[in-house]
Design an enzyme around this catalytic site. Structure first.
Site, PDB file in Angstrom:
ATOM      1  N   GLU A   1      10.483  -7.483   2.337  1.00  0.00           N
ATOM      2  CA  GLU A   1       9.992  -6.614   3.416  1.00  0.00           C
ATOM      3  C   GLU A   1       9.728  -7.369   4.712  1.00  0.00           C
ATOM      4  OE1 GLU A   1       7.368  -3.457   2.096  1.00  0.00           O
ATOM      5  OE2 GLU A   1       6.585  -3.262   4.128  1.00  0.00           O
TER       6      GLU A   1
ATOM      7  N   GLU B   1       8.696  11.472  -3.033  1.00  0.00           N
ATOM      8  CA  GLU B   1       9.380  10.193  -2.783  1.00  0.00           C
ATOM      9  C   GLU B   1      10.906  10.371  -2.791  1.00  0.00           C
ATOM     10  OE1 GLU B   1       7.726   7.427  -1.947  1.00  0.00           O
ATOM     11  OE2 GLU B   1       5.729   7.552  -2.831  1.00  0.00           O
TER      12      GLU B   1
ATOM     13  N   LYS C   1      17.399   2.642  -2.823  1.00  0.00           N
ATOM     14  CA  LYS C   1      16.374   1.595  -2.877  1.00  0.00           C
ATOM     15  C   LYS C   1      17.004   0.249  -3.220  1.00  0.00           C
ATOM     16  CE  LYS C   1      11.807   0.143  -4.018  1.00  0.00           C
ATOM     17  NZ  LYS C   1      10.448   0.440  -4.484  1.00  0.00           N
TER      18      LYS C   1
ATOM     19  N   ARG D   1      13.161  -3.011   4.724  1.00  0.00           N
ATOM     20  CA  ARG D   1      12.503  -2.433   3.542  1.00  0.00           C
ATOM     21  C   ARG D   1      11.308  -1.582   3.985  1.00  0.00           C
ATOM     22  NH1 ARG D   1      11.124  -5.215  -2.403  1.00  0.00           N
ATOM     23  NH2 ARG D   1      10.114  -3.372  -3.247  1.00  0.00           N
TER      24      ARG D   1
ATOM     25  N   HIS E   1      -0.853  10.364  -4.728  1.00  0.00           N
ATOM     26  CA  HIS E   1      -0.100   9.554  -3.769  1.00  0.00           C
ATOM     27  C   HIS E   1       1.066  10.342  -3.153  1.00  0.00           C
ATOM     28  CE1 HIS E   1       1.862   6.118  -1.920  1.00  0.00           C
ATOM     29  NE2 HIS E   1       2.968   6.478  -2.532  1.00  0.00           N
TER      30      HIS E   1
ATOM     31  N   LYS F   1       8.068  -5.247  -6.654  1.00  0.00           N
ATOM     32  CA  LYS F   1       6.694  -5.374  -6.152  1.00  0.00           C
ATOM     33  C   LYS F   1       5.738  -5.074  -7.297  1.00  0.00           C
ATOM     34  CE  LYS F   1       6.876  -4.148  -1.237  1.00  0.00           C
ATOM     35  NZ  LYS F   1       6.371  -3.168  -0.250  1.00  0.00           N
TER      36      LYS F   1
ATOM     37  N   ASN G   1       8.387   2.929   3.888  1.00  0.00           N
ATOM     38  CA  ASN G   1       7.009   3.351   4.180  1.00  0.00           C
ATOM     39  C   ASN G   1       6.947   4.634   4.988  1.00  0.00           C
ATOM     40  OD1 ASN G   1       5.967   1.101   2.871  1.00  0.00           O
ATOM     41  ND2 ASN G   1       6.086  -0.165   4.703  1.00  0.00           N
TER      42      ASN G   1
ATOM     43  N   HIS H   1       3.925   6.821   4.950  1.00  0.00           N
ATOM     44  CA  HIS H   1       2.885   6.090   4.228  1.00  0.00           C
ATOM     45  C   HIS H   1       1.714   5.633   5.103  1.00  0.00           C
ATOM     46  CE1 HIS H   1       5.658   6.308   0.915  1.00  0.00           C
ATOM     47  NE2 HIS H   1       4.871   5.609   0.118  1.00  0.00           N
TER      48      HIS H   1
ATOM     49  N   HIS I   1      -1.467   6.909   3.458  1.00  0.00           N
ATOM     50  CA  HIS I   1      -2.484   6.009   2.895  1.00  0.00           C
ATOM     51  C   HIS I   1      -3.868   6.336   3.435  1.00  0.00           C
ATOM     52  CE1 HIS I   1       0.532   2.630   1.670  1.00  0.00           C
ATOM     53  NE2 HIS I   1       0.346   3.517   0.707  1.00  0.00           N
TER      54      HIS I   1
ATOM     55  N   ARG J   1       3.352 -18.750 -16.565  1.00  0.00           N
ATOM     56  CA  ARG J   1       4.029 -19.033 -15.282  1.00  0.00           C
ATOM     57  C   ARG J   1       5.285 -18.202 -15.061  1.00  0.00           C
ATOM     58  NH1 ARG J   1       2.671 -24.487 -16.524  1.00  0.00           N
ATOM     59  NH2 ARG J   1       0.803 -25.076 -15.373  1.00  0.00           N
TER      60      ARG J   1
HETATM   61  N1  LIG Z   1       5.535  -1.402  -7.040  1.00  0.00           N
HETATM   62  C1  LIG Z   1       5.975  -0.509  -6.174  1.00  0.00           C
HETATM   63  O1  LIG Z   1       6.981  -0.720  -5.479  1.00  0.00           O
HETATM   64  C2  LIG Z   1       5.257   0.788  -6.069  1.00  0.00           C
HETATM   65  C3  LIG Z   1       5.825   1.846  -5.338  1.00  0.00           C
HETATM   66  C4  LIG Z   1       5.165   3.057  -5.305  1.00  0.00           C
HETATM   67  C5  LIG Z   1       3.968   3.212  -5.980  1.00  0.00           C
HETATM   68  N2  LIG Z   1       3.435   2.177  -6.670  1.00  0.00           N
HETATM   69  C6  LIG Z   1       2.183   2.338  -7.428  1.00  0.00           C
HETATM   70  O2  LIG Z   1       2.403   3.292  -8.444  1.00  0.00           O
HETATM   71  C7  LIG Z   1       1.180   3.925  -8.778  1.00  0.00           C
HETATM   72  C8  LIG Z   1       1.409   5.414  -8.910  1.00  0.00           C
HETATM   73  O3  LIG Z   1       2.364   5.615  -9.915  1.00  0.00           O
HETATM   74  P1  LIG Z   1       2.500   7.013 -10.676  1.00  0.00           P
HETATM   75  O4  LIG Z   1       2.506   8.112  -9.694  1.00  0.00           O
HETATM   76  O5  LIG Z   1       3.623   6.868 -11.618  1.00  0.00           O
HETATM   77  O6  LIG Z   1       1.086   7.141 -11.397  1.00  0.00           O
HETATM   78  P2  LIG Z   1       0.557   6.800 -12.878  1.00  0.00           P
HETATM   79  O7  LIG Z   1       1.193   5.617 -13.438  1.00  0.00           O
HETATM   80  O8  LIG Z   1      -0.931   6.813 -12.765  1.00  0.00           O
HETATM   81  O9  LIG Z   1       1.013   8.088 -13.700  1.00  0.00           O
HETATM   82  C9  LIG Z   1       0.502   9.362 -13.357  1.00  0.00           C
HETATM   83  C10 LIG Z   1      -0.125  10.052 -14.560  1.00  0.00           C
HETATM   84  O10 LIG Z   1       0.903  10.525 -15.418  1.00  0.00           O
HETATM   85  C11 LIG Z   1       0.691  10.048 -16.754  1.00  0.00           C
HETATM   86  N3  LIG Z   1       2.026   9.905 -17.325  1.00  0.00           N
HETATM   87  C12 LIG Z   1       2.946   8.968 -17.020  1.00  0.00           C
HETATM   88  N4  LIG Z   1       4.111   9.231 -17.635  1.00  0.00           N
HETATM   89  C13 LIG Z   1       3.916  10.354 -18.355  1.00  0.00           C
HETATM   90  C14 LIG Z   1       4.757  11.131 -19.184  1.00  0.00           C
HETATM   91  N5  LIG Z   1       6.053  10.836 -19.342  1.00  0.00           N
HETATM   92  N6  LIG Z   1       4.229  12.213 -19.786  1.00  0.00           N
HETATM   93  C15 LIG Z   1       2.926  12.555 -19.586  1.00  0.00           C
HETATM   94  N7  LIG Z   1       2.094  11.878 -18.785  1.00  0.00           N
HETATM   95  C16 LIG Z   1       2.587  10.783 -18.177  1.00  0.00           C
HETATM   96  C17 LIG Z   1      -0.088   8.792 -16.581  1.00  0.00           C
HETATM   97  O11 LIG Z   1      -0.826   8.477 -17.736  1.00  0.00           O
HETATM   98  C18 LIG Z   1      -1.006   9.149 -15.415  1.00  0.00           C
HETATM   99  O12 LIG Z   1      -2.089   9.918 -15.875  1.00  0.00           O
HETATM  100  C19 LIG Z   1       0.188   3.545  -7.695  1.00  0.00           C
HETATM  101  O13 LIG Z   1      -0.711   2.614  -8.206  1.00  0.00           O
HETATM  102  C20 LIG Z   1       1.054   2.903  -6.616  1.00  0.00           C
HETATM  103  O14 LIG Z   1       0.373   1.898  -5.906  1.00  0.00           O
HETATM  104  C21 LIG Z   1       4.062   0.985  -6.732  1.00  0.00           C
HETATM  105 ZN   LIG Z   2       4.909   5.919  -2.002  1.00  0.00          ZN
END
Ligand SMILES: NC(=O)c1ccc[n+]([C@@H]2O[C@H](COP(=O)([O-])OP(=O)(O)OC[C@H]3O[C@@H](n4cnc5c(N)ncnc54)[C@H](O)[C@@H]3O)[C@@H](O)[C@H]2O)c1
Ligand SMILES: [Zn+2]
Length: 376
Positions: A245, A194, A235, A249, A274, A152, A253, A256, A260, A130
């Site tokens: 949001e 970003e 942020k 917030r 992304h 999030k 986007n 986005h 998306h 929980r």
């Molecule tokens: N929660 C939020 O507010 C929020 C905001 C934006 C995006 N997201 C989410 O984040 C995700 C995308 O995140 P991302 O771009 O970090 O992708 P990811 O976590 O898939 O990482 C990208 C790639 O880099 C590799 N990697 C990560 N760190 C590394 C390092 N230091 N050295 C070598 N390789 C490394 C990972 O294994 C992966 O293959 C999406 O699912 C998206 O929906 C969430």
């Molecule tokens: Zn984004």
């Protein structure tokens, strides 16, 4: 906006959320201090590190050593990297792993990876027993400026991305900028989109600073910590004002709604990361704003020029393998959760650093704009 000379002192940004407030610490080499920071915050707590195979291969041993040195007992769960991990199946594995490791309410989960790991581990922490505390240790540029901050968390459903999740704030974010040295160049560049977003949405001086300093940031110079701190401050301020949001917030986007749709058109595959989709989406959002007379086209051109200079896509033809036709694209935009009664909510701009929420944009106007772009 001048970047400080490299300093060994980490930069701390506080996210002011009352009794759920927490610090984001940013600096090169900070991973070594992870154990002492956790021990100071939660004396005697055990931990479970959640990570993916890529991050684990490069950095898990260092993380474990840092915890061991501070006598923090830590287990680990490592899963295959990639967006497809944000599934019910991996989520279940993590929740069961947390219980199997006997992580109690006084212990914590450590999300050690990019946005995928952060979203999964954060959500698992939100619901296991929980609600457990968790610490974000973001290892991608995107995660250090965006996903690790703000609480999030989510997994994907067959109905779409990020549709099952929770708001659950971490108790600490440790952003070690040296971890980014092993990130593939394309991932780093995508995350950079970003950063540009924060300049475009509310900080013209930061955008101008990025135009001058981006090379140092990419090369791992002191501009990197400075830029990440600027984004985290922006942020943190937005999240403190509007955690769930309901209001501004949504400015985060920017780019986005278009982005998306392009990601979905590419099945969220390697064809378009992304951040690449967001770069393209921001270029289009500025061009669309210029078309509506909100800003001069030269201003939109400046945005496009900078994104293109770092190697990010800015035109539909930059998408490998192309995109579907206008009807399919409009369907994807309409499926986006930001659509209400035929009207689209867009983030538009009155200039660089002056984005605003435009809730009543006619789908037909977007359609003719996109149709024209597809033809170019
Ligand atoms: N929660 C939020 O507010 C929020 C905001 C934006 C995006 N997201 C989410 O984040 C995700 C995308 O995140 P991302 O771009 O970090 O992708 P990811 O976590 O898939 O990482 C990208 C790639 O880099 C590799 N990697 C990560 N760190 C590394 C390092 N230091 N050295 C070598 N390789 C490394 C990972 O294994 C992966 O293959 C999406 O699912 C998206 O929906 C969430
Ligand atoms: Zn984004």
């Amino acid at each position: 906006m001048t970047a400080p000379l490299r300093s060994t002192d980490p930069i701390t940004v506080n996210v002011a959320l009352g009794d759920r407030a927490y610090d984001i610490v940013i600096g090169r080499g900070l991973l070594a201090s992870l154990g002492t920071r956790i021990a100071a915050l939660r004396p005697g707590a055990a931990a479970l590190i959640v990570s993916d195979e890529n991050v684990a291969r490069h950095h898990l041993a260092s993380a474990q050593a840092a915890l061991r040195n501070a006598n923090v007992r830590a287990g680990e769960i490592v899963f295959a990297a990639g967006e497809q991990a944000k599934s019910w199946r991996t989520f279940e594995t993590i929740c069961e792993g947390i219980l199997a490791a006997r992580i109690e309410r006084s212990d914590l989960v450590i999300a050690f990876g990019g946005g995928v790991v952060g979203d999964l581990a954060g959500f698992a922490a939100a619901v296991s027993r929980r609600g457990l505390d968790y610490v974000q240790v973001p290892t991608t540029l995107l995660a250090q400026v965006d996903s690790s901050v703000g609480g999030k968390t989510a997994i994907n459903s067959r109905h779409g991305k990020n549709l099952v999740g929770a708001f659950h704030q971490p108790i600490l974010v440790v952003a070690d900028t040296a971890l980014l040295d092993t990130l593939p160049a394309r991932e780093f560049r995508a995350g950079y989109a970003e950063l540009v977003k924060y300049g475009l949405l509310g900080d013209a001086a930061f955008f101008a600073w990025l135009e001058v300093n981006w090379r140092d940031l990419f090369a791992g110079g002191p501009a990197r910590e400075h830029a990440i701190a600027v984004c985290c401050r922006a942020k943190a301020a937005i999240v403190a004002r509007d955690e769930r949001e309901i209001g501004d917030r949504a400015l985060l986007n920017l780019g986005h709604t278009f982005g998306h749709a392009f990601e979905a058109a590419c099945d969220f595959s390697e064809r378009l990361l992304h951040g690449e989709a967001i770069a393209l989406g921001m270029a289009l959002a500025f061009e669309f704003s210029a078309r509506r007379g909100l800003l001069p086209m030269t201003e939109a051109d400046r945005v496009i020029r900078h994104l293109a200079a770092v190697g990010l896509p800015t035109h539909l033809k930059d998408i490998a393998g192309g995109v579907p036709g206008i009807d399919a694209l409009m369907d994807l935009i309409a499926q986006d959760k930001k659509v209400k009664r035929g009207k689209l909510t867009f983030i538009l701009a009155r200039g660089i650093g002056a984005a605003f929420i435009a809730p009543e944009i006619d789908a037909a106007e977007v359609e003719s704009f996109l149709a024209e772009k597809l033809g170019q």
